[in-house]
Design a protein around this motif. Structure first.
Motif, PDB file in Angstrom:
ATOM      1  N   LYS A   3       0.715  -1.017   0.017  1.00 40.20           N
ATOM      2  CA  LYS A   3      -0.131   0.062   0.103  1.00 40.20           C
ATOM      3  C   LYS A   3       0.639   1.146   0.125  1.00 40.20           C
ATOM      4  CE  LYS A   3      -0.747  -0.200   4.876  1.00 40.20           C
ATOM      5  NZ  LYS A   3      -1.751  -0.437   5.959  1.00 40.20           N
ATOM      6  N   ILE A   6      -1.197   8.240   0.664  1.00 38.26           N
ATOM      7  CA  ILE A   6      -1.809   8.789  -0.115  1.00 38.26           C
ATOM      8  C   ILE A   6      -2.226  10.385   0.648  1.00 38.26           C
ATOM      9  CG2 ILE A   6      -4.278   9.546  -1.378  1.00 38.26           C
ATOM     10  CD1 ILE A   6      -2.570   7.286  -2.354  1.00 38.26           C
ATOM     11  N   ILE A  33      -6.428   7.698  -8.257  1.00 41.88           N
ATOM     12  CA  ILE A  33      -6.583   7.333  -6.965  1.00 41.88           C
ATOM     13  C   ILE A  33      -7.802   7.381  -6.532  1.00 41.88           C
ATOM     14  CG2 ILE A  33      -5.941   7.823  -4.550  1.00 41.88           C
ATOM     15  CD1 ILE A  33      -3.056   8.272  -5.937  1.00 41.88           C
ATOM     16  N   SER A  38     -13.338   2.524  -6.481  1.00 43.93           N
ATOM     17  CA  SER A  38     -12.128   1.894  -5.953  1.00 43.93           C
ATOM     18  C   SER A  38     -12.107   2.109  -4.607  1.00 43.93           C
ATOM     19  CB  SER A  38     -11.294   2.603  -6.526  1.00 43.93           C
ATOM     20  OG  SER A  38     -10.922   3.885  -6.036  1.00 43.93           O
ATOM     21  N   SER A  39     -11.298   1.595  -4.035  1.00 44.46           N
ATOM     22  CA  SER A  39     -11.236   1.722  -2.369  1.00 44.46           C
ATOM     23  C   SER A  39      -9.798   2.569  -1.758  1.00 44.46           C
ATOM     24  CB  SER A  39     -11.139   0.198  -1.806  1.00 44.46           C
ATOM     25  OG  SER A  39     -12.118  -0.322  -1.915  1.00 44.46           O
ATOM     26  N   LEU A  40     -10.127   2.800  -0.606  1.00 42.79           N
ATOM     27  CA  LEU A  40      -8.886   3.630   0.109  1.00 42.79           C
ATOM     28  C   LEU A  40      -8.950   2.885   1.261  1.00 42.79           C
ATOM     29  CD1 LEU A  40      -9.790   7.548  -0.226  1.00 42.79           C
ATOM     30  CD2 LEU A  40      -7.927   6.224  -1.676  1.00 42.79           C
ATOM     31  N   LYS A  82      -3.432   3.470  -0.586  1.00 41.00           N
ATOM     32  CA  LYS A  82      -4.284   2.888  -1.660  1.00 41.00           C
ATOM     33  C   LYS A  82      -3.407   1.575  -2.023  1.00 41.00           C
ATOM     34  CE  LYS A  82      -7.177   3.213  -5.258  1.00 41.00           C
ATOM     35  NZ  LYS A  82      -8.405   3.720  -5.307  1.00 41.00           N
ATOM     36  N   GLU A  86      -4.251  -1.390  -7.491  1.00 40.41           N
ATOM     37  CA  GLU A  86      -5.263  -0.432  -7.939  1.00 40.41           C
ATOM     38  C   GLU A  86      -4.772   0.751  -8.733  1.00 40.41           C
ATOM     39  OE1 GLU A  86      -8.923   0.265  -5.865  1.00 40.41           O
ATOM     40  OE2 GLU A  86      -8.180  -1.210  -4.186  1.00 40.41           O
ATOM     41  N   ILE A  87      -3.626   0.879  -8.720  1.00 43.15           N
ATOM     42  CA  ILE A  87      -3.070   2.539  -9.164  1.00 43.15           C
ATOM     43  C   ILE A  87      -2.243   2.024 -10.562  1.00 43.15           C
ATOM     44  CG2 ILE A  87      -1.411   4.341  -8.768  1.00 43.15           C
ATOM     45  CD1 ILE A  87      -1.792   4.099  -6.166  1.00 43.15           C
TER      46      ILE A  87
END
Length: 159
Positions: A3, A6, A33, A38-40, A82, A86-87
């Motif tokens: 992770k 952010i 982001i 999507s998720s944080l 994040k 996912e990035i």
């Protein structure tokens, strides 16, 4: 799961559960982001983004199943991450938190490492690097810093 840092939740906004996040991201990075759906990650728990907007210098988000200020107060002051999976950013859009792991090479072929990236003003950043056991501050600008994400290396020109 890897992770990346952010930013930080600095406050709530309004009464509908919206959160105010302070970060150091570029506009291109923010679009990737803060995608809706999507998720944080906060405290190792994923929170799905249901809305996103920019307000002044803050990124405003709401999360799924949180519709009231009282439901999100516990998140105030927390760090936001994040999942790296996912990035999808290209080589020019490296996150600051990712850059700290990179090696440093000067134009004089001296090795070092990135210690920190400091924001000194409105969109101005400085790389704090360790070269020959000395801490050196270098403007984070294309004239002084070249990033090679394939080699995980930063080439710096010391002014």
């Amino acid at each position: 799961m890897t992770k990346l840092y952010i930013g930080k939740i600095v406050n709530t906004h309004g009464i509908k559960g919206e959160l105010r996040i302070k970060d150091n991201l570029t506009l291109i990075q923010k679009k990737e982001i803060f995608k809706i759906g999507s998720s944080l990650i906060i405290d190792d728990k994923p929170y799905e983004i249901t809305s996103y907007r920019v307000h002044k210098d803050y990124d405003m988000v709401t999360f799924k199943d949180f519709n009231n200020i009282n439901e999100v107060l516990f998140l105030k002051g927390k760090k936001v991450y994040k999942s790296k999976n996912e990035i999808n950013l290209n080589n020019e859009n490296i996150l600051d938190s990712e850059l700290i792991a990179y090696k440093v090479k000067t134009t004089d072929n001296i090795d070092g490492k990135v210690l920190d990236i400091e924001e000194t003003g409105n969109n101005y950043k400085i790389l704090r690097v360790l070269i020959d056991n000395r801490e050196v501050l270098i403007p984070y600008h294309k004239d002084f810093v070249k990033i090679d994400s394939n080699k995980k290396e930063v080439l710096v020109r010391i002014p």
